[in-house]
Design a protein around this motif. Structure first.
Motif, PDB file in Angstrom:
ATOM      1  N   LEU A   8       0.843  -1.196   0.000  1.00  0.00           N
ATOM      2  CA  LEU A   8       0.000   0.000   0.000  1.00  0.00           C
ATOM      3  C   LEU A   8       0.875   1.241   0.000  1.00  0.00           C
ATOM      4  N   ALA A   9       0.513   2.203  -0.814  1.00  0.00           N
ATOM      5  CA  ALA A   9       1.156   3.516  -0.776  1.00  0.00           C
ATOM      6  C   ALA A   9       0.105   4.473  -0.248  1.00  0.00           C
ATOM      7  N   LEU A  10       0.321   4.950   0.981  1.00  0.00           N
ATOM      8  CA  LEU A  10      -0.663   5.803   1.648  1.00  0.00           C
ATOM      9  C   LEU A  10      -0.004   7.098   2.102  1.00  0.00           C
ATOM     10  N   PRO A  11      -0.741   8.195   2.043  1.00  0.00           N
ATOM     11  CA  PRO A  11      -0.179   9.437   2.570  1.00  0.00           C
ATOM     12  C   PRO A  11       0.155   9.265   4.048  1.00  0.00           C
ATOM     13  N   GLY A  12       1.340   9.737   4.440  1.00  0.00           N
ATOM     14  CA  GLY A  12       1.746   9.617   5.841  1.00  0.00           C
ATOM     15  C   GLY A  12       1.797   8.186   6.326  1.00  0.00           C
ATOM     16  N   ALA A  13       2.027   7.224   5.424  1.00  0.00           N
ATOM     17  CA  ALA A  13       2.072   5.796   5.751  1.00  0.00           C
ATOM     18  C   ALA A  13       0.779   5.315   6.412  1.00  0.00           C
ATOM     19  N   GLY A  14      -0.332   6.007   6.129  1.00  0.00           N
ATOM     20  CA  GLY A  14      -1.625   5.584   6.670  1.00  0.00           C
ATOM     21  C   GLY A  14      -1.842   5.977   8.111  1.00  0.00           C
ATOM     22  N   GLY A  15      -1.179   7.028   8.565  1.00  0.00           N
ATOM     23  CA  GLY A  15      -1.287   7.427   9.967  1.00  0.00           C
ATOM     24  C   GLY A  15      -2.481   8.305  10.298  1.00  0.00           C
ATOM     25  N   MET A  16      -3.411   8.516   9.357  1.00  0.00           N
ATOM     26  CA  MET A  16      -4.576   9.352   9.626  1.00  0.00           C
ATOM     27  C   MET A  16      -5.497   8.667  10.635  1.00  0.00           C
ATOM     28  N   ALA A  17      -5.987   9.452  11.584  1.00  0.00           N
ATOM     29  CA  ALA A  17      -6.849   8.911  12.634  1.00  0.00           C
ATOM     30  C   ALA A  17      -8.258   8.675  12.103  1.00  0.00           C
ATOM     31  N   MET A  18      -8.847   7.571  12.508  1.00  0.00           N
ATOM     32  CA  MET A  18     -10.236   7.297  12.153  1.00  0.00           C
ATOM     33  C   MET A  18     -10.870   6.394  13.199  1.00  0.00           C
ATOM     34  N   ARG A  19     -12.179   6.442  13.260  1.00  0.00           N
ATOM     35  CA  ARG A  19     -12.962   5.589  14.151  1.00  0.00           C
ATOM     36  C   ARG A  19     -14.127   5.045  13.355  1.00  0.00           C
ATOM     37  N   PRO A  20     -13.882   4.081  12.471  1.00  0.00           N
ATOM     38  CA  PRO A  20     -14.950   3.583  11.603  1.00  0.00           C
ATOM     39  C   PRO A  20     -16.140   3.069  12.416  1.00  0.00           C
ATOM     40  N   VAL A  21     -17.330   3.330  11.900  1.00  0.00           N
ATOM     41  CA  VAL A  21     -18.563   2.932  12.570  1.00  0.00           C
ATOM     42  C   VAL A  21     -19.381   2.081  11.606  1.00  0.00           C
ATOM     43  N   HIS A  22     -19.992   1.030  12.117  1.00  0.00           N
ATOM     44  CA  HIS A  22     -20.788   0.147  11.276  1.00  0.00           C
ATOM     45  C   HIS A  22     -22.138   0.788  10.985  1.00  0.00           C
ATOM     46  N   VAL A  23     -22.645   0.575   9.782  1.00  0.00           N
ATOM     47  CA  VAL A  23     -23.919   1.164   9.368  1.00  0.00           C
ATOM     48  C   VAL A  23     -25.054   0.749  10.309  1.00  0.00           C
ATOM     49  N   ASP A  24     -25.019  -0.466  10.867  1.00  0.00           N
ATOM     50  CA  ASP A  24     -26.064  -0.894  11.800  1.00  0.00           C
ATOM     51  C   ASP A  24     -26.074  -0.029  13.062  1.00  0.00           C
ATOM     52  N   ASP A  25     -24.888   0.393  13.523  1.00  0.00           N
ATOM     53  CA  ASP A  25     -24.818   1.269  14.690  1.00  0.00           C
ATOM     54  C   ASP A  25     -25.329   2.673  14.348  1.00  0.00           C
ATOM     55  N   VAL A  26     -25.069   3.139  13.125  1.00  0.00           N
ATOM     56  CA  VAL A  26     -25.579   4.447  12.699  1.00  0.00           C
ATOM     57  C   VAL A  26     -27.102   4.416  12.695  1.00  0.00           C
ATOM     58  N   VAL A  27     -27.689   3.363  12.148  1.00  0.00           N
ATOM     59  CA  VAL A  27     -29.146   3.227  12.123  1.00  0.00           C
ATOM     60  C   VAL A  27     -29.694   3.172  13.545  1.00  0.00           C
ATOM     61  N   ALA A  28     -29.061   2.391  14.422  1.00  0.00           N
ATOM     62  CA  ALA A  28     -29.507   2.304  15.822  1.00  0.00           C
ATOM     63  C   ALA A  28     -29.421   3.667  16.499  1.00  0.00           C
ATOM     64  N   GLY A  29     -28.382   4.444  16.202  1.00  0.00           N
ATOM     65  CA  GLY A  29     -28.239   5.772  16.781  1.00  0.00           C
ATOM     66  C   GLY A  29     -29.330   6.726  16.311  1.00  0.00           C
ATOM     67  N   ILE A  30     -29.636   6.689  15.024  1.00  0.00           N
ATOM     68  CA  ILE A  30     -30.697   7.553  14.492  1.00  0.00           C
ATOM     69  C   ILE A  30     -32.041   7.175  15.109  1.00  0.00           C
ATOM     70  N   LEU A  31     -32.316   5.887  15.230  1.00  0.00           N
ATOM     71  CA  LEU A  31     -33.560   5.451  15.862  1.00  0.00           C
ATOM     72  C   LEU A  31     -33.629   5.896  17.322  1.00  0.00           C
ATOM     73  N   ALA A  32     -32.506   5.849  18.031  1.00  0.00           N
ATOM     74  CA  ALA A  32     -32.473   6.295  19.433  1.00  0.00           C
ATOM     75  C   ALA A  32     -32.743   7.794  19.528  1.00  0.00           C
ATOM     76  N   VAL A  33     -32.196   8.592  18.618  1.00  0.00           N
ATOM     77  CA  VAL A  33     -32.450  10.038  18.609  1.00  0.00           C
ATOM     78  C   VAL A  33     -33.919  10.306  18.318  1.00  0.00           C
ATOM     79  N   LEU A  34     -34.500   9.572  17.368  1.00  0.00           N
ATOM     80  CA  LEU A  34     -35.908   9.769  17.029  1.00  0.00           C
ATOM     81  C   LEU A  34     -36.818   9.375  18.190  1.00  0.00           C
ATOM     82  N   ALA A  35     -36.436   8.354  18.948  1.00  0.00           N
ATOM     83  CA  ALA A  35     -37.239   7.894  20.079  1.00  0.00           C
ATOM     84  C   ALA A  35     -37.205   8.876  21.249  1.00  0.00           C
ATOM     85  N   ALA A  36     -36.096   9.556  21.447  1.00  0.00           N
ATOM     86  CA  ALA A  36     -35.949  10.502  22.565  1.00  0.00           C
ATOM     87  C   ALA A  36     -35.045  11.655  22.125  1.00  0.00           C
TER      88      ALA A  36
END
Length: 186
Positions: free
Chosen positions: A70-98
Motif C-alpha cells: 500500500l502507498a498511503l499518505p503519511g504511511a496511513g497514519g490518519m486517525a479514524m474511528r470507523p462505525v458500522h452502518v447498523d450502529d448508525v441506524v440504531a443511533g438515528i432510531l435512538a435520537v428519534l425515540a428521545a
C-alpha cells in the motif's frame, strides 16, 4: 512487512466544523448550524467513516486491505474511528425515540481509535486475508491529492479531491456520547 503506525490521539475531527474545506463538510456545517439554532429537540449527527456491506467506501477499503503493498499518505497514519452502518441506524432510531433538547451534536463513531493502516490491517483479517502486515509505503500528500483528482474521472470511483481531503484530515472523536445514546458500545 511494515508495522502500522500507533493510534492517533483522541481529538475530535469529524470535519463539519470551522476548519471545513470539502463541499460535503461545508454544506453539512451550514445545515448543522441552522439546526442548532432552531428551538426544537433533535440531534446533529456527525458520523465517522461508515462501514457496511455494499457501500462504495467499504468496497474501496476492502480492496485496499487485501493488497500486498500500500502507498498511503503519511504511511496511513490518519486517525479514524470507523462505525458500522447498523450502529448508525440504531443511533438515528435512538435520537428519534428521545430527541435531545436543546439540539445536541453527537459523533457517531466506532469503538476503536485507529489509524488508516491499522483499520486496513483489521479489515484484512476480517476478510480472510493473510494475517501478515502488508508493506505500507509513505506517499507524498501532493501525489495522493493529484491521484484523487484523477480518480474522479474514473466511473464509480469512491475517491476524488473531497474524500481525499477528508481522509487526510482524519475522522475521529471520543465514543462516550454515542455509547450513552446506544446504551452500549458501538
Amino acid at each position: 512487512p511494515a508495522c502500522p503506525p500507533r493510534s492517533a490521539p483522541r481529538r475530535r475531527v469529524l470535519g463539519a466544523d470551522d476548519e471545513a474545506q470539502s463541499r460535503y463538510h461545508l454544506s453539512k456545517k451550514a445545515a448543522d448550524d441552522i439546526l442548532r439554532a432552531l428551538p426544537v429537540a433533535g440531534a446533529v449527527v456527525q458520523p465517522s467513516a461508515v462501514y457496511g456491506p455494499g457501500g462504495s467506501s467499504a468496497m474501496m477499503f476492502n480492496t485496499m486491505a487485501l493488497l500486498p503493498v500500500l502507498a498511503l499518505p503519511g504511511a496511513g497514519g490518519m486517525a479514524m474511528r470507523p462505525v458500522h452502518v447498523d450502529d448508525v441506524v440504531a443511533g438515528i432510531l435512538a435520537v428519534l425515540a428521545a430527541p435531545p433538547r436543546p439540539v445536541a451534536t453527537i459523533a457517531f463513531v466506532g469503538p476503536k481509535n485507529l489509524t488508516l493502516a491499522e483499520y486496513l490491517h483489521e479489515l484484512r483479517g476480517a476478510l480472510g486475508g493473510r494475517t501478515w502486515l502488508p508493506v505500507v509505503l509513505s506517499m507524498p500528500r501532493a501525489v495522493f491529492l493529484y491521484t484523487a483528482r484523477l480518480a474522479a474521472f474514473v466511473p464509480g470511483s469512491a475517491l476524488d479531491a473531497d474524500p481525499a481531503g477528508m481522509l487526510l484530515r482524519g475522522n475521529t472523536a471520543p465514543v462516550e456520547d454515542f455509547q450513552r445514546l446506544l446504551h452500549r458500545l458501538p
